[in-house]
Design a protein around this motif. Structure first.
Motif, PDB file in Angstrom:
ATOM      1  N   VAL A 178       0.909  -1.215  -0.096  1.00  0.00           N
ATOM      2  CA  VAL A 178       0.086  -0.093   0.124  1.00  0.00           C
ATOM      3  C   VAL A 178       0.733   1.006  -0.042  1.00  0.00           C
ATOM      4  O   VAL A 178       1.766   1.230   0.765  1.00  0.00           O
ATOM      5  N   ILE A 179       0.592   2.308  -0.744  1.00  0.00           N
ATOM      6  CA  ILE A 179       1.375   3.461  -0.745  1.00  0.00           C
ATOM      7  C   ILE A 179       0.781   4.425  -0.182  1.00  0.00           C
ATOM      8  O   ILE A 179      -0.567   5.031  -0.622  1.00  0.00           O
ATOM      9  N   LEU A 180       1.307   5.053   0.852  1.00  0.00           N
ATOM     10  CA  LEU A 180       0.668   6.254   1.708  1.00  0.00           C
ATOM     11  C   LEU A 180       1.304   7.430   1.380  1.00  0.00           C
ATOM     12  O   LEU A 180       2.660   7.514   1.724  1.00  0.00           O
ATOM     13  N   SER A 181       0.897   8.563   0.967  1.00  0.00           N
ATOM     14  CA  SER A 181       1.785   9.660   0.697  1.00  0.00           C
ATOM     15  C   SER A 181       1.029  10.880   1.544  1.00  0.00           C
ATOM     16  O   SER A 181      -0.039  11.061   1.451  1.00  0.00           O
ATOM     17  N   HIS A 182       2.085  11.783   1.894  1.00  0.00           N
ATOM     18  CA  HIS A 182       1.820  12.974   2.478  1.00  0.00           C
ATOM     19  C   HIS A 182       1.386  14.205   1.687  1.00  0.00           C
ATOM     20  O   HIS A 182       2.101  14.057   0.465  1.00  0.00           O
ATOM     21  N   ALA A 204      -2.455  -4.606   3.685  1.00  0.00           N
ATOM     22  CA  ALA A 204      -1.431  -4.982   2.764  1.00  0.00           C
ATOM     23  C   ALA A 204      -0.105  -5.453   3.455  1.00  0.00           C
ATOM     24  O   ALA A 204       0.070  -5.463   4.867  1.00  0.00           O
ATOM     25  N   GLU A 205       0.645  -6.242   2.625  1.00  0.00           N
ATOM     26  CA  GLU A 205       1.773  -6.903   3.376  1.00  0.00           C
ATOM     27  C   GLU A 205       2.966  -5.922   3.620  1.00  0.00           C
ATOM     28  O   GLU A 205       3.810  -6.068   4.396  1.00  0.00           O
ATOM     29  N   MET A 206       3.030  -4.994   2.828  1.00  0.00           N
ATOM     30  CA  MET A 206       4.276  -3.846   2.807  1.00  0.00           C
ATOM     31  C   MET A 206       3.702  -2.362   2.705  1.00  0.00           C
ATOM     32  O   MET A 206       2.725  -2.485   1.766  1.00  0.00           O
ATOM     33  N   ILE A 207       4.251  -1.745   3.498  1.00  0.00           N
ATOM     34  CA  ILE A 207       3.628  -0.287   3.579  1.00  0.00           C
ATOM     35  C   ILE A 207       4.778   0.656   2.838  1.00  0.00           C
ATOM     36  O   ILE A 207       5.960   0.587   3.349  1.00  0.00           O
ATOM     37  N   VAL A 208       4.619   1.267   1.863  1.00  0.00           N
ATOM     38  CA  VAL A 208       5.636   2.073   1.325  1.00  0.00           C
ATOM     39  C   VAL A 208       4.979   3.653   1.957  1.00  0.00           C
ATOM     40  O   VAL A 208       4.012   4.073   1.591  1.00  0.00           O
TER      41      VAL A 208
END
Ligand code: 13P
Ligand code: SF4
Length: 336
Positions: A42-46, A75-79
């Motif tokens: 999952v991609i989390l952006s500020h 999700a398995e990986m947090i970006v």
């Protein structure tokens, strides 16, 4: 070929080297989307990162929203496309998951202003005080805190303590001053500030307001109090965004980091957004140089090689988790 930390580090320092590793025929945003599926990430952006990095994200938000998303993701990986303390928060909430950040050097002047040892000494001078720490600090500092807050919930968190409870607020003295002014408290403040928000010029803002009498002036609470006194609205990045969407004005002077304009323009294409001027208007001061260390190229490399990874000791995770969970619990409670 998977690279190790040192190789990635070297690559990130030498931008040309990154370009060499990226096939010029690929479309980065498409490759990032593909890697996301492949790795169940999952991609989390500020809001403060470049628009193209917001556009590839699954979720774009303020510090509170990002922490809440990190807490509920399967999700398995947090970006984490933001700065280091934000990625640390995601790791604390997901110790079993891999959390990666495009550039480990993406720090924060507030985080740097409050080293663990110095803050521990400071805290020891105030026996009986509880510590409210702004989320913009290291995981280590959070281990010395009773509760964490973000700019979105700071007043609510502080007001959850009885008026008689003495409090230390760290590391942002400007946010601390603002909370004191709104709650009538006299919290002891750590002497830290955001290098972007402390640079706004009151004189130049007044001049600009005179030139645009129809504009609303909005500001993030990390700004200094003379700037906040001029504001029609003060709030977290999400709150500023909601304000421009809901308000009838056509023009807004905005005192926060420039990345927010991307969502403001998307939400309100017909409105005008003017960056609030800083003391030195030639310096690009409205850009957070840490947030701007993120790039599409680095994001791609980071997702491909699953590096650099944010790691924390089990002990720090356990201790830092408590004040973060307390914040989330209080945030959910209705205002009395
Ligand atoms: P928000 O919590 O409003 O997103 O602010 C984070 C930040 O770093 C402000 O400088
Ligand atoms: Fe830290 Fe300021 Fe950058 Fe926010 S804008 S990450 S508070 S240096």
């Amino acid at each position: 070929m998977l690279l190790n930390d040192n190789q990635i580090e070297k690559m990130l320092e030498e931008k040309g080297f990154i370009d060499e590793l990226i096939d010029p025929n690929i479309k980065l945003s498409e490759e990032i989307a593909r890697l996301k599926e492949e790795k169940n990430a999952v991609i989390l952006s500020h809001y403060y990162v470049e628009g193209e990095l917001q556009d590839v994200a699954d979720y774009v938000g303020d510090s509170l929203g990002l922490a809440q998303e990190a807490a509920k993701t399967d999700a398995e990986m947090i970006v984490f496309v933001g700065v280091h303390f934000m990625a640390e928060t995601a790791k604390i909430l997901n110790p079993g998951k891999k959390v990666i950040l495009p550039d480990l050097k993406a720090g924060c002047s507030l985080d740097e202003s409050a080293p663990f040892d110095k803050f521990a000494e400071f805290k020891a001078k105030y026996p009986g005080y509880k510590v409210v720490s702004y989320v913009n600090c290291s995981a280590d500092l959070k281990t010395l805190s009773d509760v964490v807050c973000t700019s979105a919930n700071a007043i609510k968190i502080v007001e959850s303590f009885p008026q008689s409870q003495k409090l230390i607020f760290a590391p942002d003295k400007n946010l601390g001053n603002y909370i004191n002014s709104q709650t009538g408290r006299e919290m002891v403040l750590w002497d830290g500030a955001c290098m972007v928000h402390e640079k706004y010029s009151v004189e130049k803002i007044i001049e600009l307001m005179d030139q645009h009498p129809d504009a609303k002036f909005i500001a993030h609470p990390e700004c200094e109090s003379p700037v906040l006194l001029l504001a029609n609205h003060i709030g977290s990045t999400t709150s500023l965004l909601k304000y421009v969407e809901a308000n009838n004005a056509e023009k807004f002077i905005v005192a926060t980091e420039s990345g927010i304009f991307h969502q403001m323009k998307k939400a309100c294409p017909d409105k005008t957004f003017i960056p609030a001027p800083s003391i030195d208007s030639t310096c690009g001061c409205n850009d957070c140089s840490y947030m701007k260390l993120n790039s599409l190229q680095k994001l791609y490399i980071c997702m491909k090689h699953e590096l650099p990874e944010v790691t924390l000791s089990k002990e720090v995770i356990e201790k830092a988790k408590e004040p973060i969970l307390r914040m989330m619990e209080i945030s959910k409670q209705p205002v009395a």
